[in-house]
Motif scaffolding. Structure first.
Motif, PDB file in Angstrom:
ATOM      1  N   PRO A  64      80.865  42.377  -7.423  1.00  0.00           N
ATOM      2  CA  PRO A  64      81.642  41.158  -7.294  1.00  0.00           C
ATOM      3  C   PRO A  64      81.150  39.914  -6.565  1.00  0.00           C
ATOM      4  N   ALA A  65      80.692  40.225  -5.440  1.00  0.00           N
ATOM      5  CA  ALA A  65      80.428  39.246  -4.689  1.00  0.00           C
ATOM      6  C   ALA A  65      79.223  38.241  -5.210  1.00  0.00           C
ATOM      7  N   LEU A  66      78.132  38.954  -5.871  1.00  0.00           N
ATOM      8  CA  LEU A  66      77.303  38.234  -6.604  1.00  0.00           C
ATOM      9  C   LEU A  66      77.760  37.308  -7.750  1.00  0.00           C
ATOM     10  N   ILE A  67      78.794  37.955  -8.486  1.00  0.00           N
ATOM     11  CA  ILE A  67      79.596  37.223  -9.545  1.00  0.00           C
ATOM     12  C   ILE A  67      80.493  36.196  -9.091  1.00  0.00           C
ATOM     13  N   LEU A 169      72.159  36.179  -3.011  1.00  0.00           N
ATOM     14  CA  LEU A 169      71.146  35.829  -3.712  1.00  0.00           C
ATOM     15  C   LEU A 169      69.685  35.978  -3.377  1.00  0.00           C
ATOM     16  N   GLU A 170      69.322  36.853  -2.356  1.00  0.00           N
ATOM     17  CA  GLU A 170      68.150  37.099  -1.881  1.00  0.00           C
ATOM     18  C   GLU A 170      68.060  38.618  -2.458  1.00  0.00           C
ATOM     19  N   ARG A 171      67.816  38.305  -3.753  1.00  0.00           N
ATOM     20  CA  ARG A 171      67.520  39.487  -4.535  1.00  0.00           C
ATOM     21  C   ARG A 171      66.002  40.025  -4.588  1.00  0.00           C
ATOM     22  N   GLU A 172      65.887  41.015  -3.596  1.00  0.00           N
ATOM     23  CA  GLU A 172      64.460  41.274  -3.060  1.00  0.00           C
ATOM     24  C   GLU A 172      63.892  41.996  -4.218  1.00  0.00           C
ATOM     25  N   ILE A 222      67.927  27.275  -4.701  1.00  0.00           N
ATOM     26  CA  ILE A 222      68.630  28.332  -5.538  1.00  0.00           C
ATOM     27  C   ILE A 222      68.016  28.054  -6.805  1.00  0.00           C
ATOM     28  N   ASN A 223      67.530  29.257  -7.386  1.00  0.00           N
ATOM     29  CA  ASN A 223      67.161  28.927  -8.791  1.00  0.00           C
ATOM     30  C   ASN A 223      68.211  29.673  -9.656  1.00  0.00           C
ATOM     31  N   SER A 255      67.864  33.376  -4.939  1.00  0.00           N
ATOM     32  CA  SER A 255      66.846  32.253  -3.910  1.00  0.00           C
ATOM     33  C   SER A 255      65.544  32.431  -4.364  1.00  0.00           C
ATOM     34  N   GLY A 256      64.879  31.223  -4.529  1.00  0.00           N
ATOM     35  CA  GLY A 256      63.513  31.125  -4.980  1.00  0.00           C
ATOM     36  C   GLY A 256      62.988  29.707  -4.679  1.00  0.00           C
ATOM     37  N   TYR A 257      62.230  29.221  -5.433  1.00  0.00           N
ATOM     38  CA  TYR A 257      61.424  27.886  -5.239  1.00  0.00           C
ATOM     39  C   TYR A 257      61.524  26.998  -6.330  1.00  0.00           C
ATOM     40  N   TYR A 258      61.504  25.627  -5.948  1.00  0.00           N
ATOM     41  CA  TYR A 258      61.662  24.593  -7.130  1.00  0.00           C
ATOM     42  C   TYR A 258      60.635  24.738  -7.908  1.00  0.00           C
TER      43      TYR A 258
END
Length: 295
Positions: A64-67, A169-172, A222-223, A255-258
């Motif tokens: 639920p934290a991610l949602i 969002l740091e979804r390794e 953030i993507n 979490s990502g890159y432009y």
């Protein structure tokens, strides 16, 4: 699909009961909407307004934290002028409800589900955005320009977002993140001699040798992660063209890159374009994505 990742299978009568019980709305029209592993319904209640009931799959419902962060991001973009959905609180003031059986206990709504046994599903009622998917209209250079602009603007705004659970969002090991492209290697054997196998192996090799060593120079953000031809809505602009009227599905946020958002956007627009090689220029021109930092 396994029980672990069970997709909901609610009937329209169950949806009508859920909407009435959780949100106090009486649905005069209910219709199913496309979804990969969740379940979405268009809701037109007699009380007014139009909505989308989103029932999350059982696995994502465990986080639920991610949602919550995804829901907050949608609202944040909406508040900053972008056409994103926002969630409506239920009758207890919550934006999400967690359900399994037909009971209500301590503000946790429990919804009956039979196909996979006793499973829990997060439920949200979202605002309905008008329009048709960009996949159904001509992909003009101007629309590609606007698509790039929207993707870049979205990522730039999300950089300013504050939330206590942003770390989720740091979804390794998230396989849909371009940072985790090597996670595809265990699946190469499924190509089993297909001519594409050599291409895929070459791409993975180039990624590991040419991209990974330079990733420290990329600008983080953030993507959205899934800015595709079915998640972008458009409407006629009155000048024989189209404007973007909606951004859907934040389920792949991370979490990502432009540069990753740029690559994803270009790839999906190439799928819809009769001359894919002509896509990249207008998208990049519209987006003006930040260049990689120089060391």
């Amino acid at each position: 699909m396994s029980v672990k990742h069970a997709k909901p299978n609610f009937s329209k009568s169950q949806v009508a009961e859920t909407v009435k019980r959780l949100f106090g709305l009486t649905a005069s029209e209910i219709s199913s909407l496309p979804s990969y592993d969740d379940q979405n319904f268009f809701i037109d209640p007699i009380e007014g307004g139009k909505y989308v009931l989103k029932i999350m799959n059982s696995e994502d419902s465990k986080n639920p934290a991610l949602i919550e962060v995804q829901t907050h991001a949608m609202s944040f973009l909406h508040q900053n002028g972008l056409p994103a959905q926002s969630a409506l609180p239920n009758i207890s003031g919550q934006l999400m409800s967690l359900g399994r059986n037909r009971q209500k206990m301590h503000n946790v709504f429990l919804i009956d589900y039979c196909d996979y046994g006793s499973q829990k599903y997060l439920v949200r009622l979202l605002t309905y955005l008008p329009g048709t998917t960009i996949s159904k209209v001509p992909i003009t250079p101007q629309l590609l320009y606007e698509t790039g602009k929207m993707a870049a603007t979205m990522d730039t705004i999300l950089q300013e977002m504050v939330h206590p659970h942003l770390a989720v969002l740091e979804r390794e090991n998230f396989i849909w993140s371009l940072s985790n492209l090597p996670l595809l290697e265990p699946y190469i054997h499924l190509l089993d001699g297909n001519p594409l196998e050599k291409v895929v192996k070459s791409v993975l090799y180039q990624y590991k040798t040419s991209v990974t060593p330079k990733r420290c120079n990329f600008r983080k953000c953030i993507n959205h992660g899934d800015f595709n031809d079915l998640n972008v809505l458009v409407q006629p602009d009155g000048r024989d063209g189209h404007r973007i009227s909606g951004i859907l599905d934040f389920g792949d946020m991370h979490s990502g890159y432009y540069i990753h958002e740029l690559a994803i956007t270009i790839m999906y627009m190439m799928i819809e374009h009769p001359k894919p090689i002509e896509v990249g220029g207008p998208v990049l021109a519209g987006g003006k994505f930040p260049s990689p930092q120089r060391s």
